[in-house]
Scaffold this active site. Structure first.
Site, PDB file in Angstrom:
ATOM      1  CE  LYS A 112      31.397 171.060 103.590  1.00  0.00           C
ATOM      2  NZ  LYS A 112      31.004 169.741 103.610  1.00  0.00           N
ATOM      3  N   GLY A 126      36.197 169.759  94.076  1.00  0.00           N
ATOM      4  CA  GLY A 126      34.822 169.054  94.017  1.00  0.00           C
ATOM      5  C   GLY A 126      34.155 169.421  92.715  1.00  0.00           C
ATOM      6  N   GLY A 160      32.288 174.862  92.539  1.00  0.00           N
ATOM      7  CA  GLY A 160      33.369 175.591  92.243  1.00  0.00           C
ATOM      8  C   GLY A 160      32.768 177.079  91.846  1.00  0.00           C
ATOM      9  CD  GLU A 163      41.737 168.406  91.585  1.00  0.00           C
ATOM     10  OE1 GLU A 163      40.966 168.363  90.591  1.00  0.00           O
ATOM     11  OE2 GLU A 163      41.979 167.910  92.377  1.00  0.00           O
ATOM     12  CB  CYS A 196      39.390 164.978  89.487  1.00  0.00           C
ATOM     13  SG  CYS A 196      39.290 165.103  91.262  1.00  0.00           S
ATOM     14  CD  GLU A 249      34.367 164.716  87.047  1.00  0.00           C
ATOM     15  OE1 GLU A 249      33.687 165.451  87.675  1.00  0.00           O
ATOM     16  OE2 GLU A 249      35.627 164.685  87.446  1.00  0.00           O
TER      17      GLU A 249
HETATM   18  P1  ADP Z   1      30.527 165.816  94.909  1.00  0.00           P
HETATM   19  O1  ADP Z   1      29.498 165.565  93.836  1.00  0.00           O
HETATM   20  O2  ADP Z   1      31.980 165.266  94.716  1.00  0.00           O
HETATM   21  O3  ADP Z   1      29.970 165.923  96.337  1.00  0.00           O
HETATM   22  P2  ADP Z   1      30.407 168.517  95.595  1.00  0.00           P
HETATM   23  O4  ADP Z   1      31.247 169.780  94.772  1.00  0.00           O
HETATM   24  O5  ADP Z   1      29.019 168.739  95.636  1.00  0.00           O
HETATM   25  O6  ADP Z   1      31.181 167.526  94.834  1.00  0.00           O
HETATM   26  O7  ADP Z   1      31.188 168.649  97.095  1.00  0.00           O
HETATM   27  C1  ADP Z   1      32.423 168.714  97.341  1.00  0.00           C
HETATM   28  C2  ADP Z   1      32.311 169.538  98.511  1.00  0.00           C
HETATM   29  O8  ADP Z   1      31.889 170.786  98.225  1.00  0.00           O
HETATM   30  C3  ADP Z   1      31.894 169.053  99.756  1.00  0.00           C
HETATM   31  O9  ADP Z   1      32.428 169.206 100.995  1.00  0.00           O
HETATM   32  C4  ADP Z   1      30.577 169.524  99.772  1.00  0.00           C
HETATM   33  O10 ADP Z   1      29.901 169.608 101.196  1.00  0.00           O
HETATM   34  C5  ADP Z   1      30.806 171.011  99.562  1.00  0.00           C
HETATM   35  N1  ADP Z   1      29.812 171.775  99.002  1.00  0.00           N
HETATM   36  C6  ADP Z   1      28.575 171.511  98.343  1.00  0.00           C
HETATM   37  N2  ADP Z   1      28.073 172.540  98.080  1.00  0.00           N
HETATM   38  C7  ADP Z   1      28.592 173.668  98.439  1.00  0.00           C
HETATM   39  C8  ADP Z   1      28.441 175.008  98.446  1.00  0.00           C
HETATM   40  N3  ADP Z   1      27.304 175.540  98.136  1.00  0.00           N
HETATM   41  N4  ADP Z   1      29.265 175.814  99.003  1.00  0.00           N
HETATM   42  C9  ADP Z   1      30.550 175.437  99.523  1.00  0.00           C
HETATM   43  N5  ADP Z   1      30.507 174.068  99.663  1.00  0.00           N
HETATM   44  C10 ADP Z   1      29.881 172.981  99.005  1.00  0.00           C
END
Ligand code: ADP
Length: 494
Positions: free
Chosen positions: A187, A240, A245, A262, A296, A397
Site C-alpha cells: 500500500k 512512516g 508504527g 522504519e 527520516c 520530527e
Molecule cells: P506520514 O506523516 O509520512 O504520512 P504516516 O505514518 O501517516 O506518515 O503514513 C505512512 C503510511 O502509513 C501511509 O501509507 C499511510 O496511508 C499509512 N497509514 C496511516 N495510518 C495508518 C494506520 N492506522 N494503519 C496502517 N497504515 C496507516
C-alpha cells in the site's frame, strides 16, 4: 522553464488505473477514486483507486493463493524476474523520475540520481540473494541425529510505505520479500500513488505470476489499517511516523504477525572544531535540505563546536540563500515544493513554534509564492539558531527543510546532547581526529553513523533505527532475514 512532460508520462496520467490484485487491474469495489495532486502547482493531475477493506481482503487472498507456487519456484527463476524488473526500471529512468517529480515534488535530477537508480539496484541486488538462501547443519549435544535448518519465507507480507520516496520505498519492501519467496500486498501513501501504479504495470510486464505482488492504493484508515490487522498477513513491513508504527504494532496482535518498522528520526550532525569546514557545510546542507528535508534521516539537529558555530551558521544560511526553489521539472531547480498543503502547514507550525520558544531565524521561515510558484507548497529553506534542547523544534520530527544549529564545548557534552532524543535513526560526525570519530560513533545511539559524509545508502548496506525509530533493518542481508523464518528438522539416525 519546466521541462516538457514526456509523452509516455502524459499518457500514463491520462489512463484510469486500477488496483493490482491477482494479476488483474481492477476497480475498487466501492468505485471510489481520489485525486493525485502535483505539489508544485496544487492541481489534480490524475486519480487513483481508493481501496477499502474488501479490496484489501481480495488482495490478501490473491497473495495467499500465489504463495505456494512462488515459494517453491526455482530460486533462479525468482532471481531472473527481480533482475529483469531492475533492468526495466533503469531503462525507464527518465519517465519514472518525472513521475516522481509530479507525484512528490522532488527535482527530477535528484530522482534520476538517487530514487530510480537505487530502486533498480535494489531489485538486482536482491535478485542475487534469491539463489543464496541456505540453512545449516547443526550438531546436537547428545544422541545420533541429523539436524538441519531450512530458511523458509514468512508468507504473505503487507508493506505500507510513505510519500517521501514513493518508488524507492516499493523497492525497499519488494526486493527482499520477493527474493525470500514471500508474496506481497503493497500500500503506497495516499499522497503519492503514481510510482507504485507504474510499478504495478512493470511487474505484470516482466512476467511476475499473478498475485505475487498486489498493489492497493488508498488511505491509511481504510486500506492501511485493514492490511495491518489482516489475519491472512504473516508480516507487516512499515515505514512512516512512529505514532502510526505504534498503531501497526497494536493491530498485529491478533495473529502475532511479524513486524518491522522504519520510523522517524531527529538525527544529530556533529561538527567538531577540527573538521574540514567546507566538507562539513556541504554535508550538513545535503543532510538537512535534500528531498526538501522530507527524509527520516535528515540531519536536522546540527551541533557546531562553539569555536566555529558563528561561522558555520553564517555559511549555512548563505548556502540556504543560494537554493533555487522551483518546479522539480525545471532542471535549474535545487529544491521543489513540500508534498502537500498539510505538510506545508505542519512545517510552518514548527517554524512558528521555534520562534515563539525563542529560536532565532537566521534565514528563511516563510512560505514562498509568486513567480510561477503560486499554488505550490513551497517553503524557504530555513536556518534556526539559539536553540534550546527543550524546544519542540529540537525534539520532534519536522520533516521539512529546517536546520537547527546548536553549539557545544566538549565531546562528552555533545554526545549527551545528541543522545537526548527518543529517536535513534542516524547521526553524522565531522572531524579529522580518527580516534574521536570511532569513539563518538560507538557512543551515539543511532542505527547509522556517518563520519565525514552523510546520507550514504547502498542496497548492500543495512539501515534502520534504534529506540523510537523502529526495529528491523532495511537493505543488505539483514533485510532479507526479516522475510525468512528458520525451520529445524531432526532426523533420528539411531
Ligand atoms: P506520514 O506523516 O509520512 O504520512 P504516516 O505514518 O501517516 O506518515 O503514513 C505512512 C503510511 O502509513 C501511509 O501509507 C499511510 O496511508 C499509512 N497509514 C496511516 N495510518 C495508518 C494506520 N492506522 N494503519 C496502517 N497504515 C496507516
Amino acid at each position: 522553464m519546466a521541462t516538457q512532460v514526456l509523452d509516455e508520462v502524459s499518457a500514463f496520467l491520462a489512463r484510469e488505473h486500477g488496483l493490482l490484485i491477482g494479476g488483474e487491474e481492477v476497480a475498487p469495489r466501492s468505485g471510489t477514486r481520489f485525486d493525485v495532486v502535483n505539489p508544485a502547482t496544487g492541481e489534480a493531475i490524475a486519480t487513483a483507486p481508493s481501496a477499502g477493506p474488501d479490496d484489501v481482503d481480495d488482495a490478501v487472498r490473491a497473495a495467499r493463493e500465489a504463495l505456494p507456487a512462488w515459494r517453491s519456484l526455482a530460486p533462479a527463476a525468482r532471481a531472473e524476474l527481480l533482475w529483469n524488473l531492475g533492468t526495466r526500471l533503469a531503462e525507464l529512468a527518465d519517465e519514472l523520475a518525472q513521475l516522481e517529480t509530479l507525484d512528490n515534488g522532488k527535482p527530477t535530477g535528484e530522482a534520476l540520481a538517487v530514487d530510480v537508480p537505487l530502486c533498480s539496484a535494489l531489485f538486482r541486488y536482491y535478485a542475487g540473494w534469491a539463489t543464496k538462501i541456505e540453512g545449516a547443519v547443526a550438531t546436537p549435544s547428545y544422541g545420533n541425529f541429523h539436524v538441519y535448518t531450512r530458511r523458509e519465507p514468512v508468507g504473505v507480507v503487507g508493506a505500507i510505505i510513505p510519500w517521501n520516496f514513493p518508488l524507492l520505498m516499493c523497492g525497499y519492501k519488494l526486493g527482499p520479500s520477493l527474493a525470500a519467496g514471500c508474496t506481497v500486498v503493497l500500500k503506497p501513501a495516499e499522497q503519492t500513488p503514481l510510482g507504485a501504479l507504474r510499478l504495478a504495470e512493470l511487474i505484470s510486464e516482466v512476467g511476475f505470476p499473478p498475485g505475487v505482488v498486489n498493489i492497493v492504493t488508498g488511505f491509511g484508515e481504510t486500506a492501511g489499517a485493514p492490511l495491518a490487522a489482516h489475519p491472512g498477513v504473516d508480516k507487516v513491513t512499515f515505514t512512516g511516523e512512529h505514532t502510526t508504527g505504534q498503531k501497526i504494532v497494536e493491530a498485529s496482535k491478533g495473529n502475532l504477525k511479524r513486524i518491522s518498522l522504519e520510523l522517524g528520526g531527529k538525527s544529530p550532525n556533529i561538527v567538531f572544531a577540527d573538521a574540514d569546514l567546507d566538507a562539513a557545510l556541504a554535508g550538513a546542507h545535503g543532510a538537512v535540505f535534500f528531498n526538501q528535508g522530507q527524509c527520516c534521516i535528515a540531519g536536522a539537529r546540527i551541533y557546531a563546536h562553539e569555536r566555529i558555530r558563528d561561522e558555520f551558521v553564517e555559511r549555512l544560511a548563505e548556502r540556504a540563500r543560494g537554493i533555487r526553489l522551483g518546479n522539480g521539472l525545471d532542471p535549474t531547480t535545487d529544491m521543489g515544493p513540500l508534498v502537500s498543503e498539510q505538510q506545508l502547514e505542519r512545517v510552518a507550525g514548527y517554524i512558528a513554534s521555534g520562534r515563539d520558544e525563542g529560536a532565532r531565524v537566521v534565514y528563511g521561515g516563510e512560505r514562498v509564492g509568486g513567480e510561477g510558484l503560486d499554488g505550490g507548497y513551497f517553503v524557504r529553506p530555513t536556518v534556526l539558531t539559539d536553540v534550546d534542547p527543550k524546544m519542540r523544534v529540537m525534539r520532534e520530527e519536522i520533516f521539512g527543510p529546517v536546520a537547527m544549529v546548536a553549539s557545544f564545548a566538549d565531546e562528552d557534552e555533545v554526545i549527551a546532547a545528541a543522545n537526548d532524543t527518543p529517536f535513534g535513526l542516524a547521526a553524522g560526525i565531522w572531524t579529522r581526529d580518527v580516534k574521536r570519530a570511532h569513539r563518538v560513533a560507538a557512543a551515539l545511539e543511532a542505527g547509522t553513523v556517518w563520519v565525514n559524509t552523510y546520507g550514504m545508502f547502498d542496497a548492500a548496506i543495512p539501515y534502520g533505527g534504534f529506540k523510537l525509530s523502529g526495529y528491523g533493518k532495511e537493505l543488505g542481508r539483514e533485510a532479507l532475514d526479516l522475510y525468512l523464518q528458520t525451520k529445524t528438522v531432526w532426523v533420528d539416525l539411531a
